[in-house]
Design a protein around this motif. Sequence first.
Motif, mmCIF file in Angstrom:
data_model
loop_
_atom_site.group_PDB
_atom_site.id
_atom_site.type_symbol
_atom_site.label_atom_id
_atom_site.label_comp_id
_atom_site.label_asym_id
_atom_site.label_seq_id
_atom_site.Cartn_x
_atom_site.Cartn_y
_atom_site.Cartn_z
ATOM 1 N N ARG A 170 -28.027 20.536 -37.132
ATOM 2 C CA ARG A 170 -28.477 19.255 -36.579
ATOM 3 C C ARG A 170 -29.886 18.913 -37.043
ATOM 4 N N LYS A 200 -18.191 10.862 -26.864
ATOM 5 C CA LYS A 200 -18.329 10.695 -25.411
ATOM 6 C C LYS A 200 -17.037 10.171 -24.794
ATOM 7 N N ASN A 245 -27.846 24.441 -34.217
ATOM 8 C CA ASN A 245 -29.167 23.800 -34.120
ATOM 9 C C ASN A 245 -29.718 23.514 -35.511
ATOM 10 N N LEU A 270 -13.421 22.931 -28.832
ATOM 11 C CA LEU A 270 -13.739 21.577 -28.372
ATOM 12 C C LEU A 270 -15.164 21.442 -27.866
ATOM 13 N N ALA A 271 -15.693 22.487 -27.261
ATOM 14 C CA ALA A 271 -17.065 22.396 -26.762
ATOM 15 C C ALA A 271 -18.042 22.282 -27.934
ATOM 16 N N VAL A 272 -17.777 23.007 -29.014
ATOM 17 C CA VAL A 272 -18.624 22.930 -30.201
ATOM 18 C C VAL A 272 -18.538 21.530 -30.801
ATOM 19 N N ARG A 289 -17.750 18.767 -29.304
ATOM 20 C CA ARG A 289 -18.416 17.806 -28.435
ATOM 21 C C ARG A 289 -19.919 17.830 -28.666
ATOM 22 N N HIS A 290 -20.445 19.017 -28.882
ATOM 23 C CA HIS A 290 -21.874 19.157 -29.099
ATOM 24 C C HIS A 290 -22.306 18.525 -30.426
#
Lengths: 331, 333
Positions: A207, A249, A204, A224-226, A228-229
């Motif tokens: 970003r 995406k 956070n 991969l989840a990180v 993607r975020h």
Amino acid sequence: MTEKPLVEIRDLKRTFDVSKPWLNRVIEGAPKQFLKAVDGITFDIRRGETFALVGESGSGKSTVARMVVGLLPASGGEVIIDGVPIADTSRAAEVRRLRRRIQMIFQDPYASLNPRWRVERIIAEPIRALRLAESEREVADRVGELLSLVGLHPADGRKYPHEFSGGQRQRIAIARALASKAEFIVCDEPTSALDVSVQAQILNLMRDLQDRFGLTYLFISHNLAVVRHMASRIGVMYLGRIVEIADGKTLFARPRHPYTRMLLNAVPDIAMTGRMREAVKGEIPNPINPPSGCTFHPRCPFVFDRCRREAPPLEEGVACHAVREGRPVAA
Amino acid sequence: MTEPVLSVRDLRVEFATRRGILKAIDGISFDIAEGEVLGVVGESGAGKSVTGSAVIGLIEPPGRIAGGEIRLAGERIDNLSPQAMRHIRGKRIGMIFQDPLTSLNPLYRVGDQLTETIRTHLDLSPRQARERAIELLAEVGIPAPEKRIDGYPHEFSGGMRQRVVIALALCAEPDLVIADEPTTALDVSVQAQIIALIKRLCAERGTAVMLVTHDMGVIAETADRVAVMYAGRIAEIGPVADVVKHPLHPYARGLMGAIPSLETDADRLVQIPGAMPRLSAIPPGCAFNPRCDRTFARCRLDRPEPIVPAAPADAGHRVACHLYDSAEAEALP
Ligand SMILES: Nc1ncnc2c1ncn2[C@@H]1O[C@H](COP(=O)(O)OP(=O)(O)OP(=O)(O)O)[C@@H](O)[C@H]1O
Ligand SMILES: Nc1ncnc2c1ncn2[C@@H]1O[C@H](COP(=O)(O)OP(=O)(O)OP(=O)(O)O)[C@@H](O)[C@H]1O
Ligand code: SF4
Ligand SMILES: [Mg+2]
Ligand SMILES: [Mg+2]
């Protein structure tokens, strides 16, 4: 007119000599051995975006990162930042000015923070070295500001790195990167050593800082989840090459390369949608003796004879013969 | 009713330090049934590994089990002599740790380590033990096991080494396996294989598994039930679908929300402010109260005990939070 990308990576290569010592080679008659850690990769990073590299251990992500920030010389190809090739010795002054606009954050922030320096000195160092402040008073103010910016207290500057938790140390590393007014930050697994809840705080923060200062990130992670975020665009690496590049995406919604599909399938399903994971075949092969042709071919469910002979080039964002020839690659 | 394989009651583990006694585990209770996988999650330092070490009798001074009971198939094991415990470890309780190299001796061939362990626990001839070792290697998915058995650990990749460790943990056919971050050091692709392997073995042999991991995805896929630990206590325990999808405890809610997901978009991840308190500075009342957005007066006074939540829930669901005490039910969302 499209804006020129901030970072251009052109056919970047890095080979390591992994031969046995000279004497052993002479005695055993063993040849010299080389490992192509990065084998000709090309991509751009636009201003203000987060470009991510993902891939299994040993795929060459950290080697790319170290070449991009100039910690490791390339064996071939170029890294061009804001139009300046960073290895161009005829433009040394420009390169030096450029360097300070690039910073790196590592997985283990402890290893990159001098344990004998107080945090205020660690953060002040780039400010002093680059003469970004007029007076010591201004240096101190700036350090306090930076500490607040990353969610620490200005008084924390008096402490030493070991007095902080892993997440707090990563905040200090971020504050130091910002101290030099860096615009481009290379982050190599910045949250891999942290708890998920601390990871959320750091992601956070990264970003927020990006929105505020227009930072550009090269973000490396195997999660991969990180990725993607965080990422707007993603390059998937396999054995030193990029096998697929797409915006975030698209990559997750419509992965094209069989390796990308395999990686996505291997991620545990936290939503418990009942999606069955596909069994993953094999492991990353020995990089010293990579397979012929497409280096993914021994693990690929869609392999055909051409894959064993020819290495597929990266075209229109994907390096795969089956995809190029329009063969079915969906399970 | 059949006896659970592992039963832990009011376990307390303390470390004596210069600054005083630290309560690393402060009264936790849980069971694991035959063939069941209990996932254990929670912040770094919450006490997951210490719980595992207590069960296998590996708490070393300055640490000690300060209270409670640990039963293996009904028998108490927390008060056994080191000698007796050594016999149970390996034979009835198998162990898998994060770094496979801590469990494998680099100087010995993989096969020798396996046959030695097999012969310590089972009455077999060297030939029979070697055959058993080859079978085990095949079972954990090592190709050409009759050749690989004579290799040294360094000749195996990380994923293959972890398979060998699993084979080693299983070779005496234990009733219970304690796996502490068994896949953390591995790539997702290899991780998927190891998880599938643990799951299959558990189903086929009826082994009970305590699976400690940071990775909620692994828990969601593997565990039947999950315990969320915070500051040496269990904040919430229950069936995995309930706890992961509809967590009740504010800490568990924060934890689940903090995980970036492949399925859903979020601009910001849920962020729990602050950090877990040090063991030497656990606040009175609920240990989570300084970070909790639902705190009320009672949270700063009473330590919440695990209770069956007032909200509809599975029978095995427990949550240690005053919000779910029926007396406080009006405070529920
Ligand atoms: N200094 C070096 N000498 C020899 N080989 C090296 C060196 N640095 C890296 N390598 C090799 O280069 C390959 C790529 O390594 P790299 O560290 O870039 O991978 P990575 O993708 O960052 O992996 P990880 O996810 O494990 O961090 C590996 O096979 C590694 O062993
Ligand atoms: N030998 C020791 N002496 C003092 N304190 C200890 C000792 N071993 C563990 N602790 C403390 O016990 C607490 C629980 O530690 P434990 O290793 O169980 O955490 P964990 O939940 O496994 O964390 P992680 O996710 O980081 O592995 C920690 O606060 C730790 O500092
Ligand atoms: S090129 Fe061939 S082997 Fe490589 S990924 Fe595509 S189909 Fe598979
Ligand atoms: Mg790396
Ligand atoms: Mg642990």
